[in-house]
Design an enzyme around this catalytic site. Structure first.
Site, mmCIF file in Angstrom:
data_model
loop_
_atom_site.group_PDB
_atom_site.id
_atom_site.type_symbol
_atom_site.label_atom_id
_atom_site.label_comp_id
_atom_site.label_asym_id
_atom_site.label_seq_id
_atom_site.Cartn_x
_atom_site.Cartn_y
_atom_site.Cartn_z
ATOM 1 N N TYR A 51 0.831 -1.211 0.000
ATOM 2 C CA TYR A 51 0.000 0.000 0.000
ATOM 3 C C TYR A 51 0.865 1.260 0.000
ATOM 4 O O TYR A 51 0.356 2.363 -0.194
ATOM 5 C CB TYR A 51 -0.942 0.060 1.206
ATOM 6 C CG TYR A 51 -1.873 -1.129 1.371
ATOM 7 C CD1 TYR A 51 -2.111 -2.012 0.324
ATOM 8 C CD2 TYR A 51 -2.522 -1.361 2.581
ATOM 9 C CE1 TYR A 51 -2.955 -3.104 0.492
ATOM 10 C CE2 TYR A 51 -3.373 -2.445 2.744
ATOM 11 C CZ TYR A 51 -3.580 -3.313 1.700
ATOM 12 O OH TYR A 51 -4.420 -4.385 1.872
ATOM 13 N N SER A 232 -12.465 3.376 5.959
ATOM 14 C CA SER A 232 -13.108 4.669 5.807
ATOM 15 C C SER A 232 -12.177 5.762 6.305
ATOM 16 O O SER A 232 -11.569 5.634 7.366
ATOM 17 C CB SER A 232 -14.441 4.764 6.549
ATOM 18 O OG SER A 232 -14.993 6.040 6.264
ATOM 19 N N ASN A 241 -19.180 2.545 11.321
ATOM 20 C CA ASN A 241 -18.737 1.159 11.125
ATOM 21 C C ASN A 241 -18.359 0.469 12.429
ATOM 22 O O ASN A 241 -18.338 -0.760 12.499
ATOM 23 C CB ASN A 241 -17.568 1.118 10.131
ATOM 24 C CG ASN A 241 -17.991 1.554 8.737
ATOM 25 O OD1 ASN A 241 -19.182 1.658 8.442
ATOM 26 N ND2 ASN A 241 -17.029 1.830 7.877
HETATM 27 N N1 LIG Z 1 -5.371 -8.657 1.575
HETATM 28 C C1 LIG Z 1 -5.689 -8.086 0.432
HETATM 29 O O1 LIG Z 1 -5.260 -8.522 -0.663
HETATM 30 C C2 LIG Z 1 -6.582 -6.878 0.438
HETATM 31 C C3 LIG Z 1 -7.181 -6.441 -0.761
HETATM 32 C C4 LIG Z 1 -8.013 -5.321 -0.709
HETATM 33 C C5 LIG Z 1 -8.247 -4.679 0.501
HETATM 34 N N2 LIG Z 1 -7.637 -5.110 1.645
HETATM 35 C C6 LIG Z 1 -7.830 -4.420 2.958
HETATM 36 O O2 LIG Z 1 -9.213 -4.318 3.226
HETATM 37 C C7 LIG Z 1 -9.559 -2.960 3.458
HETATM 38 C C8 LIG Z 1 -10.991 -2.670 3.076
HETATM 39 O O3 LIG Z 1 -11.267 -3.050 1.757
HETATM 40 P P1 LIG Z 1 -11.652 -2.026 0.602
HETATM 41 O O4 LIG Z 1 -11.112 -0.707 0.928
HETATM 42 O O5 LIG Z 1 -11.284 -2.681 -0.671
HETATM 43 O O6 LIG Z 1 -13.257 -2.018 0.625
HETATM 44 P P2 LIG Z 1 -14.424 -1.683 1.708
HETATM 45 O O7 LIG Z 1 -13.857 -1.504 3.050
HETATM 46 O O8 LIG Z 1 -15.464 -2.715 1.483
HETATM 47 O O9 LIG Z 1 -15.025 -0.321 1.142
HETATM 48 C C9 LIG Z 1 -14.368 0.901 1.269
HETATM 49 C C10 LIG Z 1 -15.214 1.958 0.571
HETATM 50 O O10 LIG Z 1 -16.491 2.037 1.180
HETATM 51 C C11 LIG Z 1 -16.706 3.362 1.684
HETATM 52 N N3 LIG Z 1 -17.365 3.230 2.989
HETATM 53 C C12 LIG Z 1 -16.790 2.909 4.172
HETATM 54 N N4 LIG Z 1 -17.694 2.861 5.140
HETATM 55 C C13 LIG Z 1 -18.886 3.139 4.578
HETATM 56 C C14 LIG Z 1 -20.211 3.258 5.070
HETATM 57 N N5 LIG Z 1 -20.485 3.050 6.360
HETATM 58 N N6 LIG Z 1 -21.200 3.569 4.194
HETATM 59 C C15 LIG Z 1 -20.930 3.786 2.891
HETATM 60 N N7 LIG Z 1 -19.702 3.710 2.353
HETATM 61 C C16 LIG Z 1 -18.682 3.379 3.193
HETATM 62 C C17 LIG Z 1 -15.338 4.014 1.783
HETATM 63 O O11 LIG Z 1 -15.395 5.401 1.562
HETATM 64 P P3 LIG Z 1 -14.968 6.514 2.684
HETATM 65 O O12 LIG Z 1 -13.524 6.333 2.978
HETATM 66 O O13 LIG Z 1 -15.270 7.797 1.978
HETATM 67 O O14 LIG Z 1 -15.846 6.289 3.870
HETATM 68 C C18 LIG Z 1 -14.583 3.330 0.641
HETATM 69 O O15 LIG Z 1 -14.855 3.979 -0.582
HETATM 70 C C19 LIG Z 1 -8.519 -2.180 2.639
HETATM 71 O O16 LIG Z 1 -8.463 -0.829 3.020
HETATM 72 C C20 LIG Z 1 -7.276 -2.985 2.942
HETATM 73 O O17 LIG Z 1 -6.765 -2.627 4.230
HETATM 74 C C21 LIG Z 1 -6.825 -6.223 1.631
#
Ligand SMILES: NC(=O)c1ccc[n+]([C@@H]2O[C@H](COP(=O)([O-])OP(=O)(O)OC[C@H]3O[C@@H](n4cnc5c(N)ncnc54)[C@H](OP(=O)(O)O)[C@@H]3O)[C@@H](O)[C@H]2O)c1
Length: 275
Positions: A51, A232, A241
């Site tokens: 990241y 977020s 959350n």
């Molecule tokens: N191990 C791996 O290969 C891998 C791959 C991908 C991700 N990850 C980890 O998993 C974490 C989360 O996954 P992700 O970022 O892909 O997806 P996510 O957490 O499912 O979704 C994040 C998105 O949803 C929005 N959001 C957050 N809370 C919300 C709510 N209560 N209502 C509406 N929208 C909301 C956020 O925007 P705002 O910021 O504007 O709230 C952001 O755009 C990553 O940050 C990373 O640390 C790991």
């Protein structure tokens, strides 16, 4: 501060079930989001070498002024470091960047089976735990066949971090975890604010409990025994959350959300994608 709800990975090793995802935040945005989250009561932060934000995340943790032992910190490393020797150097580099003496959890980010060295990477992680410099190790994006190779080498990860949301339930993967009593951490737990948030199976429960659709989905993960790491950067959504510990879903509500599964695999296939 919120009472921390945890899952016990091993005696004395309790991971808070709600963590803050930090991808794709970098620099000051990442430091801000992490410091804000810890101020909002989060005690679990998820980062990765890939990241490019380990230093910024570490700065955010330092800025929050929370005692080190109260925060669960996870990071992950890339395929260049998949050897028994190189894992230790990668770990040292991450700790240095983050300004931390140790991590709570260090993960093989992707198995990269074509490189064929993920078992060695796991062995290197086990060495770090055995010598007491790392609290726990695990894997991410490991399919059952990859996990089986790790098990066959006599190694036991603390958990597997994989993509799970209502439309990507990965049933076979999760059944394999359950059979082997392996904890699941759901990444992209909100499907990156997926369209399913407006499905009646989710909105009807939201209405019943006076919660938002995202809170219902996060509660669904927890009620299904998973840890979740939603990302977020927003103060209001971070607090939203984390505010999921005063209700739980009925079995029928949980089943109705399970039924949104499309059977589709994760966005990226870890037999061909990895870094
Ligand atoms: N191990 C791996 O290969 C891998 C791959 C991908 C991700 N990850 C980890 O998993 C974490 C989360 O996954 P992700 O970022 O892909 O997806 P996510 O957490 O499912 O979704 C994040 C998105 O949803 C929005 N959001 C957050 N809370 C919300 C709510 N209560 N209502 C509406 N929208 C909301 C956020 O925007 P705002 O910021 O504007 O709230 C952001 O755009 C990553 O940050 C990373 O640390 C790991």
């Amino acid at each position: 501060m919120h009472k921390q709800h945890t899952i016990e990975l091993a005696p004395g090793l309790e991971i808070p079930v709600m963590g803050l995802g930090t991808w794709p935040l970098t620099g000051e945005d990442a430091s801000d989001a992490v410091a804000r989250a810890l101020g909002n009561g989060y005690r679990h932060v998820d980062t990765a070498a890939n990241y490019g934000n380990e230093q910024a995340v570490g700065a955010g943790i330092a800025r929050a002024g929370v005692r080190r032992e109260e925060v669960w910190v996870t990071s992950k490393f890339n395929k260049e470091d998949h050897s028994r020797e190189r894992v230790a150097a990668a770990y040292e580099r991450t700790c240095e960047l983050m300004g931390l003496d140790y991590l709570d959890l260090y993960l093989v980010h992707w198995p990269n089976p074509e490189q064929g060295t993920f078992v060695e990477a796991c062995q290197g992680l086990e060495d770090l735990v055995q010598t007491g410099s790392l609290r726990a190790w695990g894997v991410s994006n490991f399919k059952p066949a990859h996990l089986q190779e790790v098990f066959d080498a006599g190694l036991r990860p603390a958990l597997n971090q994989v993509q799970v949301d209502p439309e990507h339930l990965q049933r076979e993967q999760l059944e394999f975890h359950a059979r082997h009593q392996l904890t699941t951490v759901a990444y992209s737990p909100l499907g990156r604010a997926g369209d399913f948030l407006s499905h009646p199976a989710i909105t009807s429960a939201a209405q019943e409990y006076g919660k938002t659709p995202a809170q219902i989905v996060l509660r669904w993960h927890l009620d299904s025994g998973r840890v979740a790491v939603p990302k977020s950067a927003s103060d209001i959504r971070q607090r939203e959350n984390l505010d999921v510990f005063d209700f739980s879903l009925t079995e029928q509500q949980r089943a109705a959300i399970d039924a949104l599964d499309t059977g589709a695999g994760p966005r990226l296939d870890s037999d061909s994608f990895g870094h």
